[in-house]
Design a protein around this motif. Structure first.
Motif: not given
Length: 561
Positions: A269-295
């Motif tokens: 069950w989820k609350i409709d907050i329209y914007f995926p806050i937690m998933t956006s933070l997860q993208i920042v952390f995990i994709i940022g981690w991947l970008k570290v390896s690419e650099v």
């Protein structure tokens, strides 16, 4: 060049990391903003389609699909794979930096080993530095896009001043299908050999050491070619990138808001907050981690955090010429320093630096609370304490010594003397006796050192009356002699102090054990006894009965153990 922010974090505070997070160049925001924007746009499109365009039956299918993706996306081990991959890339990045090649050590060695103020000596030193820069530029041309754009061909090294026309002709004269990184280094080694033959290098050792320094420089820059030629296996890089991007592709469906999630088995069950806050933070952390390896995967590229290879070549050229030419043979006039008359020199402080008190380097236990310390007395540990039968070279008796030596102990009347007098007597006797007869003195010294009573003051109710303990010294001596006889050591006890010297044949047959160890032990005996006497007077509670002598049998003199 890597983004410098060390000054911003020099002093930790409330807003220290905030200033770092607000940086743009080389930041995580610059690295992941495009991926985050694309994901949010796709997420919004799917959300609008689900809410507006789908009918009831289609919504049920969409909800089942989203539940399925959200449930089984946890089977992708994103954090484990990415963490292990980044650690490998980081170790490789540090090795590449260690092998970039800095000319300082080699240039200083050239300036100190190739001596001379003539034009010939100056020319050799400058050419040595230039050949090292040429080898480094040739390597960087093949591994760094920035250097390749600067020197597209070898002819551009001539226009840059790193090579001459004659040197280029000599370079082209050697035909080889392989890259000729080695050729400028061969010129360098040959030039150093010429300097040695012309007497510009004073000693052969300096010549060998200089060649080692240049060889180390060559080895480091060649490692860059090896790192570039053999990267991290492609399959590993593909697996990590595919796992991360697939995970967030499935999250486009799995993180959607579902109106009928309560009726779907396994759905959350989820609350409709329209914007995926937690998933956006997860993208920042995990994709940022991947970008570290690419650099860090290729630090010789042109990213914000990559090494500035153009600056490295210019810096090595300027520093190398300055060391071997401009600064050669120059140093300040030797004068008395400003602290010549001061026993405790101290530099001046500015008003700003005096605001913060200086701390001194000292042990962490210096200011320890005295209540936590044990103020009891300390018992001293005897040096070099071994029994006659221990595995020590000073107590080894050969078969020849057992059969032929006439080793004798000290006279009987000496054992009734104070211990300090006996120690001095043994030391003098050891020095006065010939080398073959010193084995007997060794036996006497070991006998004096290791006779201990079995009584321990810790077992006595009144340690203050330790002097009343009666020791049977003659019995201890006889017991020692009996033990020595059991060990096949021939011991005689002459009645007078003037022992007769042995014949030359007997002197040759007697062998003294470990002359160096025995000599040290016997000469140190008076010092050991003096330390023990001081210890007995200062710390009677921490010493056993074996540390006290028999005043009754020694005539009230020194201690006898």
């Amino acid at each position: 060049m890597t983004v410098a922010y060390s000054l911003d974090v020099a002093t930790s505070g409330l807003f220290t990391q905030i200033k770092v997070l607000l940086r743009w160049k080389g930041s995580v925001w610059k690295s992941i903003w495009s991926e985050l924007l694309i994901w949010l746009l796709l997420y919004s499109v799917l959300s609008v389609i689900y809410r507006v365009l789908l009918n009831k039956a289609q919504r049920e299918v969409f909800e089942q699909l989203c539940t399925f993706f959200d449930t089984f996306s946890v089977f992708i081990p994103v954090t484990f794979m990415l963490g292990f991959y980044v650690s490998i890339v980081y170790n490789r990045w540090t090795k590449v930096f260690d092998n970039v090649g800095w000319i300082d050590t080699s240039a200083l060695t050239i300036a100190q080993y190739i001596r001379g103020t003539s034009e010939r000596a100056r020319l050799i030193r400058r050419n040595c530095v230039r050949y090292m820069i040429v080898a480094q530029a040739m390597v960087f041309r093949d591994v760094s896009p920035a250097i390749r754009r600067r020197f597209p061909t070898m002819r551009h090294l001539i226009s840059a001043g790193l090579l001459t026309e004659d040197e280029m002709a000599e370079f082209d004269a050697i035909v080889s299908p392989q890259s000729k990184y080695w050729q400028p280094i061969q010129w360098l080694f040959s030039l150093v050999t010429v300097a040695k033959d012309e007497g510009l290098i004073a000693d052969y050792y300096l010549y060998v050491d200089l060649m080692d320094k240049m060889r180390d420089f060559r080895t480091k820059i060649l490692n860059l070619v090896i790192f570039d030629m053999v990267p991290i296996p492609l399959v590993y890089t593909q697996v990590v990138n595919l796992a991360v991007r697939t995970y967030f592709l499935l999250a486009l469906f799995g993180r959607q808001f579902l109106e009928n999630s309560n009726n779907i088995p396994g759905a959350k069950w989820k609350i409709d907050i329209y914007f995926p806050i937690m998933t956006s933070l997860q993208i920042v952390f995990i994709i940022g981690w991947l970008k570290v390896s690419e650099v860090m995967l290729n630090p010789l590229g042109e990213d914000d955090e990559d090494f500035e290879t153009n600056w490295i070549i210019e810096r090595n050229l300027q520093v190398g010429y300055a060391v071997v030419d401009q600064a050669y043979g120059r140093f300040p006039i030797i004068k008395r320093d400003p602290f010549w008359e001061e026993e405790t020199p101290q530099t001046m402080d500015t008003p700003t630096s005096t605001r913060k008190p200086h701390t001194h380097m000292q042990g962490s236990c210096i200011n320890m609370n005295e209540a936590d310390l044990d103020n009891g007395l300390i018992s001293y540990v005897r040096r070099r304490s071994r029994s006659f039968g221990d595995d020590d070279s000073s107590s080894v008796v050969t078969e020849t010594t057992r059969a032929n030596s006439n080793a004798s102990m000290l006279p009987k009347h000496m054992w009734a003397q104070p211990r300090s007098k006996i120690s001095n007597a043994i030391a003098k006797l050891y020095k006065s006796e010939p080398e073959p007869r010193r084995a007997s003195v060794c036996v006497a010294a070991l006998d004096l050192n290791h006779r201990r009573p079995s009584v321990d003051f810790r077992e006595i109710e009144n340690p203050e009356k330790a002097d009343d303990v009666i020791l049977d010294v003659p019995a201890l001596v006889q017991e020692r002699i009996r033990i020595a006889k059991q060990q096949a050591v021939k011991i005689e006890m002459p009645e007078d102090t003037n022992s007769q010297p042995t014949s030359p044949e007997e002197d040759k047959s007697a062998i003294s054990p470990s002359a160096n160890n025995v000599k040290w032990f016997v000469e140190e005996m008076p010092v050991i006894e003096e330390e023990d006497e001081k210890a007995h007077r200062k710390t009677p509670r921490n010493l056993s009965a074996s540390s006290f002598g028999n005043k009754n049998q020694s005539g009230g003199g020194g201690d006898f153990t």
